[in-house]
Scaffold this motif. Structure first.
Motif, PDB file in Angstrom:
ATOM      1  N   UNK A  21      47.677  46.577  48.705  1.00 57.01           N
ATOM      2  CA  UNK A  21      46.245  46.610  48.430  1.00 57.01           C
ATOM      3  C   UNK A  21      45.958  46.103  47.022  1.00 57.01           C
ATOM      4  N   UNK A  22      46.812  46.454  46.079  1.00 54.35           N
ATOM      5  CA  UNK A  22      46.632  45.946  44.722  1.00 54.35           C
ATOM      6  C   UNK A  22      46.675  44.417  44.709  1.00 54.35           C
ATOM      7  N   UNK A  23      47.580  43.851  45.486  1.00 52.87           N
ATOM      8  CA  UNK A  23      47.675  42.401  45.544  1.00 52.87           C
ATOM      9  C   UNK A  23      46.414  41.755  46.076  1.00 52.87           C
ATOM     10  N   UNK A  24      45.808  42.352  47.108  1.00 53.43           N
ATOM     11  CA  UNK A  24      44.572  41.805  47.650  1.00 53.43           C
ATOM     12  C   UNK A  24      43.420  41.909  46.663  1.00 53.43           C
ATOM     13  N   UNK A  25      43.332  43.031  45.941  1.00 55.72           N
ATOM     14  CA  UNK A  25      42.276  43.197  44.939  1.00 55.72           C
ATOM     15  C   UNK A  25      42.451  42.194  43.808  1.00 55.72           C
ATOM     16  N   UNK A  26      43.698  41.986  43.380  1.00 55.43           N
ATOM     17  CA  UNK A  26      43.977  41.140  42.216  1.00 55.43           C
ATOM     18  C   UNK A  26      43.643  39.672  42.446  1.00 55.43           C
ATOM     19  N   UNK A  27      43.486  39.254  43.687  1.00 55.49           N
ATOM     20  CA  UNK A  27      43.192  37.847  43.985  1.00 55.49           C
ATOM     21  C   UNK A  27      41.987  37.328  43.211  1.00 55.49           C
ATOM     22  N   UNK A  28      41.000  38.202  42.961  1.00 56.50           N
ATOM     23  CA  UNK A  28      39.737  37.751  42.381  1.00 56.50           C
ATOM     24  C   UNK A  28      39.637  38.034  40.886  1.00 56.50           C
ATOM     25  N   UNK A  29      40.757  38.414  40.269  1.00 60.47           N
ATOM     26  CA  UNK A  29      40.836  38.502  38.826  1.00 60.47           C
ATOM     27  C   UNK A  29      40.130  39.651  38.137  1.00 60.47           C
ATOM     28  N   UNK A  30      39.936  40.801  38.782  1.00 60.82           N
ATOM     29  CA  UNK A  30      39.297  41.898  38.067  1.00 60.82           C
ATOM     30  C   UNK A  30      40.295  42.613  37.158  1.00 60.82           C
ATOM     31  N   UNK A  31      39.781  43.437  36.260  1.00 56.43           N
ATOM     32  CA  UNK A  31      40.639  44.373  35.543  1.00 56.43           C
ATOM     33  C   UNK A  31      40.847  45.574  36.465  1.00 56.43           C
ATOM     34  N   UNK A  32      42.088  45.903  36.758  1.00 51.25           N
ATOM     35  CA  UNK A  32      42.411  47.006  37.666  1.00 51.25           C
ATOM     36  C   UNK A  32      42.942  48.174  36.852  1.00 51.25           C
ATOM     37  N   UNK A  33      42.318  49.335  37.035  1.00 49.98           N
ATOM     38  CA  UNK A  33      42.720  50.542  36.331  1.00 49.98           C
ATOM     39  C   UNK A  33      43.174  51.577  37.353  1.00 49.98           C
ATOM     40  N   UNK A  34      44.456  51.913  37.336  1.00 50.34           N
ATOM     41  CA  UNK A  34      44.968  52.957  38.220  1.00 50.34           C
ATOM     42  C   UNK A  34      44.741  54.305  37.534  1.00 50.34           C
ATOM     43  N   UNK A  35      44.085  55.221  38.226  1.00 51.98           N
ATOM     44  CA  UNK A  35      43.677  56.493  37.634  1.00 51.98           C
ATOM     45  C   UNK A  35      44.424  57.631  38.315  1.00 51.98           C
ATOM     46  N   UNK A  36      45.107  58.421  37.519  1.00 48.43           N
ATOM     47  CA  UNK A  36      45.841  59.569  38.025  1.00 48.43           C
ATOM     48  C   UNK A  36      44.950  60.801  37.918  1.00 48.43           C
ATOM     49  N   UNK A  37      44.503  61.330  39.032  1.00 46.68           N
ATOM     50  CA  UNK A  37      43.608  62.483  39.008  1.00 46.68           C
ATOM     51  C   UNK A  37      42.801  62.575  40.285  1.00 46.68           C
TER      52      UNK A  37
END
Length: 407
Positions: free
Chosen positions: A165-181
């Protein structure tokens, strides 16, 4: 559209004509705690007619949307997805089934409808960036529409999100923040921090997103009646997670009634389906509650709709009941079976969560809530081609010289 209203307490707040913040909107939640949505202008409702065709896709209903239709670019592309009559599924489901294939949207899900409107609102208000909280389709969609409009995008995802899923999101160049909580808290924290930082978050039930997503049911009814001499289906069945899509469907149905295009007695019943392992809306319906309560999230193959604390859950349940429908849950075995029937019987690959709508119809016919001669539309909310296969692959290897004997 100049006001945001609350369905629960009828409170209204004006939408500023000269926004003093990048969101251009008041807070998306009313003081009573329930979410707000855009209220259609009565004069525009009076001007509403059924579109003669759907070439303009989701923008074929400009009177019901809070932004002007775009003239070019990828934000013109959402909507216009096929509504397919699928008699091959009738015996399995126990009713006359049609499927609305939302996997044909640009990024493969209905989320493109809400992103096109929500991101456009932010751009019109002068925002340089948008954000969203999502672990799948909404993240992909928001990032894509932000890229199309030249905006930066930040996507907050849970820490345990699958790598694919991260790979699909990253296709469009956003800043991705993984949040633990706590993912439920993340939704509200992001809205608050985004407002402070001037980054409007287009989350699951923000008013612009809900306005765009109501076009799913508007298209369903427009196309169905065009094919069936003005008749409408008896029921529309869709998966539900946050409740934003379901809320939009309910809003769209009643706007057609208010515009005089649909008689109240003809209004299709709206049914919402969840996975049994995480079904707060269905649980509230089963218990006769007026408010949806948070539940513990269980493990389910329908990962993308397993929301234990849906922000628009109460509004979605209210809307379904108000149409004479309701909410129900189906287990993972039923979901797998429905997904396989959609693939084997009609050649449609849907994501696991989308299959809950067909599984829900089967359960509703078994309970007698849907009759065998009822016409029912199952909304397949997303494509299955973004997910790992859920079936075992048996591929035989043969030498070319032996091909004739293998066929």
């Amino acid at each position: 559209m100049t006001e945001l209203t609350c369905y629960a307490c009828d409170e209204s707040v004006p939408v500023p004509t000269a926004p003093d913040s990048p969101t251009g909107l008041p807070t998306p939640r009313c003081d009573c705690g329930e979410p707000r949505w855009f209220d259609a202008d009565p004069d525009r409702l009076d001007a509403l007619t059924w579109p003669t065709d759907l070439d303009d896709r989701m923008w074929a209903f400009p009177e019901l949307l809070p932004v002007d239709p775009p003239s070019s670019g990828m934000t013109t592309a959402p909507g216009g997805t096929p509504l397919v009559r699928t008699p091959e599924l009738d015996a399995f489901a126990g009713a006359r089934v049609s499927v609305k294939d939302e996997g044909r949207n640009p990024t493969g899900s209905f989320k493109d409808r809400g992103s096109a409107v929500g991101v456009a609102l932010a751009a019109d208000a002068g925002a340089d960036a948008v954000g969203t909280v999502s672990h799948g389709n909404m993240a992909i969609s928001t990032a894509a529409m932000a890229a199309a409009l030249g905006l930066d995008c930040v996507v907050c995802v849970p820490a345990n999100i699958p790598e694919e899923r991260l790979g699909n999101i990253a296709r469009f160049g956003p800043r991705i923040v993984r949040v633990d909580g706590d993912y439920g808290r993340l939704y509200h924290e992001a809205l608050s921090i985004g407002a402070e930082r001037g980054v409007p978050f287009v989350n699951s039930d923000t008013p612009g997103r809900v306005a765009g997503q109501k076009t799913t049911v508007l298209e369903v009814l427009a196309e169905y009646r065009a094919r069936n001499d003005g008749e409408l289906p008896e029921a529309v069945v869709l998966p539900v997670s946050s409740g934003g899509h379901a809320s939009g469907a309910y809003k769209g149905l009643w706007e057609l009634v208010d515009a005089g295009l649909v008689a109240e007695a003809e209004l299709p019943r709206l049914y919402l389906v969840q996975a049994a392992a995480c079904s707060p809306i269905a649980d509230a319906a089963e218990r006769g509650l007026d408010r949806v309560e948070r539940v513990e999230r269980g493990e389910t193959i329908a990962y993308s709709i397993a929301n234990p604390d849906p922000p628009s859950g109460t509004r979605a349940l209210y809307g379904a009941r108000d149409t004479g429908g309701g909410a129900l849950a189906v287990d993972d075995d039923a979901i797998r079976t429905a997904q396989r029937r959609l693939a084997d019987d009609v050649g449609l690959a849907v994501e696991v969560s989308s299959a809950t709508s067909l599984a829900g119809v089967k359960r509703l016919t078994e309970r007698g809530e849907i009759a065998p001669d009822d016409d029912v539309v199952c909304v397949a909310t997303g494509s299955g081609f973004k997910e790992s296969p859920t079936v075992d692959v048996d591929a035989e290897l043969v030498p070319l010289a032996e091909l004739e004997g293998a066929i």
